[in-house]
Structure formats: C-alpha cells, structure tokens
Design an enzyme around this catalytic site. Structure first.
Site, PDB file in Angstrom:
ATOM      1  N   SER A   1     -33.602  21.432  29.781  1.00  0.00           N
ATOM      2  CA  SER A   1     -33.470  20.334  28.815  1.00  0.00           C
ATOM      3  C   SER A   1     -31.993  20.162  28.492  1.00  0.00           C
ATOM      4  O   SER A   1     -31.276  21.131  28.246  1.00  0.00           O
ATOM      5  CB  SER A   1     -34.287  20.627  27.553  1.00  0.00           C
ATOM      6  OG  SER A   1     -33.953  21.891  27.003  1.00  0.00           O
ATOM      7  N   MET A   2     -31.534  18.890  28.487  1.00  0.00           N
ATOM      8  CA  MET A   2     -30.102  18.622  28.361  1.00  0.00           C
ATOM      9  C   MET A   2     -29.785  17.633  27.242  1.00  0.00           C
ATOM     10  O   MET A   2     -28.762  16.956  27.275  1.00  0.00           O
ATOM     11  CB  MET A   2     -29.564  18.108  29.703  1.00  0.00           C
ATOM     12  CG  MET A   2     -29.809  19.076  30.859  1.00  0.00           C
ATOM     13  SD  MET A   2     -29.138  18.503  32.447  1.00  0.00           S
ATOM     14  CE  MET A   2     -30.217  17.099  32.790  1.00  0.00           C
ATOM     15  N   GLY A   3     -30.672  17.509  26.266  1.00  0.00           N
ATOM     16  CA  GLY A   3     -30.414  16.634  25.131  1.00  0.00           C
ATOM     17  C   GLY A   3     -30.225  15.189  25.554  1.00  0.00           C
ATOM     18  O   GLY A   3     -31.045  14.626  26.287  1.00  0.00           O
TER      19      GLY A   3
ATOM     20  N   GLY B   1     -30.620  14.057  29.244  1.00  0.00           N
ATOM     21  CA  GLY B   1     -31.912  14.007  29.910  1.00  0.00           C
ATOM     22  C   GLY B   1     -32.450  15.389  30.214  1.00  0.00           C
ATOM     23  O   GLY B   1     -32.215  16.344  29.470  1.00  0.00           O
TER      24      GLY B   1
ATOM     25  N   GLY C   1     -37.048  21.216  22.080  1.00  0.00           N
ATOM     26  CA  GLY C   1     -37.313  22.045  23.257  1.00  0.00           C
ATOM     27  C   GLY C   1     -38.700  22.649  23.243  1.00  0.00           C
ATOM     28  O   GLY C   1     -39.361  22.755  24.289  1.00  0.00           O
ATOM     29  N   ASP C   2     -39.159  23.026  22.055  1.00  0.00           N
ATOM     30  CA  ASP C   2     -40.517  23.568  21.922  1.00  0.00           C
ATOM     31  C   ASP C   2     -41.548  22.496  22.229  1.00  0.00           C
ATOM     32  O   ASP C   2     -42.566  22.752  22.880  1.00  0.00           O
ATOM     33  CB  ASP C   2     -40.733  24.100  20.500  1.00  0.00           C
ATOM     34  CG  ASP C   2     -39.659  25.081  20.067  1.00  0.00           C
ATOM     35  OD1 ASP C   2     -39.149  25.808  20.943  1.00  0.00           O
ATOM     36  OD2 ASP C   2     -39.331  25.113  18.874  1.00  0.00           O
TER      37      ASP C   2
END
Length: 307
Positions: free
Chosen positions: A219-221, A224, A250-251
């Site tokens: 995950s890259m905020g 994307g 993220g969860d």
C-alpha cells in the site's frame, strides 16, 4: 472462517484541535474513542463486508470489560487471553490546519513466556478450520523478536497473512506466509532501501517472493497500491475520494483483500477489493474504519493495470 489476531489491542482516542501547538495549551474541539489495534480493525472490516470472522488476542485486565463490550457491540466473535496490566490508549491528535495527525501510542500490557505459550496454545485450538489467519500490529512488551514467525509456524497448514514491518516482517518471511502487506515506508525501512519507482517497489517485493512468500501487496497511500506474485505485477492508482482520516486504511485493505478472496478466489482479482476498501476507509472520520456502501460504490472505480 477468517481469524484475525490482535496481541496488543487499544482504545483509540481521536481528538481534533484547530492547530496543534507543541508546548502550549491546546483546546480540544471534538473527541471520540473507538476500540483499536490493527487485528481488531481487520476483523471489523472483514465482518462489515459480510465475512464470517473472529478475533483472537491478548488484553490487559484493566479495561478488558470495556473493550469486551465494544467487541460485543460489533457482534464480533472473539477470544482473548487476559494478563495483568491495562489495555493501552492510543491518542491521535488531528490538527485541522492541514498539518496531519500526531499519534501518541502506549506500549500495552507486558507478556512473559508462560503467557505467550498459553496464547499460542489457544491460537492453535481456535484457528482450527480457519481459511486465513491475519497477524498484524505491534507486539506487547516482553514478546521476543520473531514472535509472529514462531506463531505462524505453530499454525502449520493455515494460510497466514502478515501485515507488519521491520524485523517482524523480515523474520516472518521465513515462515512462508500466504501474503504480506507492508506499506511503502515499512518496506523501505525493512530492506534499508529508498523505493521511488514502480520498478524498484516490484523488485523489493520479489525479494520476499524468493524467500517463500506467495503474494505481496504494497500500500502506497496517494501513490496507489501494487500487487506482486511470481506470475504478474499489478498496479492500481489511488482512488479520488475525500480523505477524512487515513488511520486504519491499511487494515481496511487487508479486510477488502479477504473479501475479494472469498468472492473471486484468487489474489489478482482480490487486489481490486483491497484497494476499494482502503479508499472507503479514509472517507470516515477518526478510527471508524469503513462503511460498506462506500466500498460498494468504489469497487467499480478501481483501475488495475499490469506492470
């Protein structure tokens, strides 16, 4: 059955201030407290998306009754080992001037080796028949380095999903989890690398695949998200949504991935569900996680391309 493990749950207190001034008196505008801990967050999201889910963990005796009431309100199946000490409180200070969120996280109730063994025994018993087991979040004081690796090995034969960073991710790869889901900063810190291109992120994920991990989602905020397996690499740009809080995104992504696996049966297709759930989560304030209708509306907007 999906099992999510939360060895260091918390009360997440979110407060809003006009502008955080360090060293000064700050007036709180709004305040709310939710149950927290990454493992609990994953379980709540998965259950809100319609999955049969349970949460296992450890909690301090002081605050256990209050946390249990919150779990019951969510109708969450759960089993927690109680130990001396208190359920920690994590405070998230939202500065309304656009300077972001400041987090103050307590360590949690400590565990000794006898208590850790008792939890491992309980986890082996309670995860029998689970299709997936999620291991995520910080560990209580007293847990040795490599605890998640050892727990995955103790749950032999179960598909494990590991969402941590640092040494726990590095050592956890030795247990060959089904999936790891670090965020970009965790991946960089674990490998000691600066990852600024899609190719470099893919190459970093391949390091873990060579160690025996089956699937990697990063995950890259606002950049994307990326999915990497031995067969393919997929990239999904971030969805354009009104971001009210990134806490728990993220969860939520992990919960969405589980939903996708349930519906689609494979990780490449499940990736879309994870991206939609992560985006839906940032649309809620504080640590409220996800509204299923938001997820449903966003799922069709996810664009995935092969890299």
């Amino acid at each position: 059955m999906i099992t999510s493990i939360c060895m260091n749950p918390s009360f997440d207190k979110t407060v809003e201030v006009a502008a955080l001034e360090v060293g000064e008196v700050n007036r709180i505008r709004t305040s709310r407290t939710d149950m927290g801990g990454k493992g609990i967050n994953v379980a709540v999201v998965a259950q809100r998306l319609g999955l049969n889910c349970q949460c296992l963990g450890v909690m301090g005796e002081d605050g256990a009754e209050r946390l249990q009431a919150m779990l019951d309100k969510e109708d969450m199946k759960n089993a927690f080992l109680t130990v001396p000490g208190s359920v920690r409180t994590n405070t998230k200070i939202v500065s309304l001037d656009g300077k972001g969120v400041t987090e103050l996280n307590e360590p949690g109730a400590p565990m000794n080796q006898e208590q850790l063994k008792a939890f491992f025994d309980m986890a082996r018993e309670k995860t029998a028949g689970s299709r997936y087991v999620v291991l995520t979040g910080s560990l209580p004081p007293g847990c040795p380095v490599g605890t998640y690796r050892d727990l995955m090995r103790a749950l032999e034969g179960v598909n494990c999903i590991l969402d941590v960073g640092g040494k726990e991710l590095e050592l956890g790869a030795e247990a060959h989890p089904f999936l790891i889901k670090p965020n970009l900063s965790e991946l960089e810190a674990t490998l000691g690398l600066e990852l600024r291109t899609l190719r470099s992120i893919r190459d970093a994920a391949l390091i873990f695949l060579r160690k025996g991990v089956q699937h990697v989602v990063v995950s890259m905020g606002s950049m994307g998200a990326m999915y990497v397996s031995k067969e393919k690499t997929l990239f999904a740009p971030a969805l354009r949504v009104e971001a009210k809080s990134t806490v728990g995104a993220g969860d939520a992504m992990v919960g969405g991935l589980l939903k996708g696996l349930e519906v689609e049966g494979d990780m490449a297709h499940a990736f879309r569900y994870g991206v939609a759930a992560g985006a839906a989560s940032v649309m809620t304030e504080g640590t409220q996680l996800i509204v299923p209708e938001d997820f449903d509306n966003l799922l069709g907007q996810v664009k995935v391309q092969e890299v």
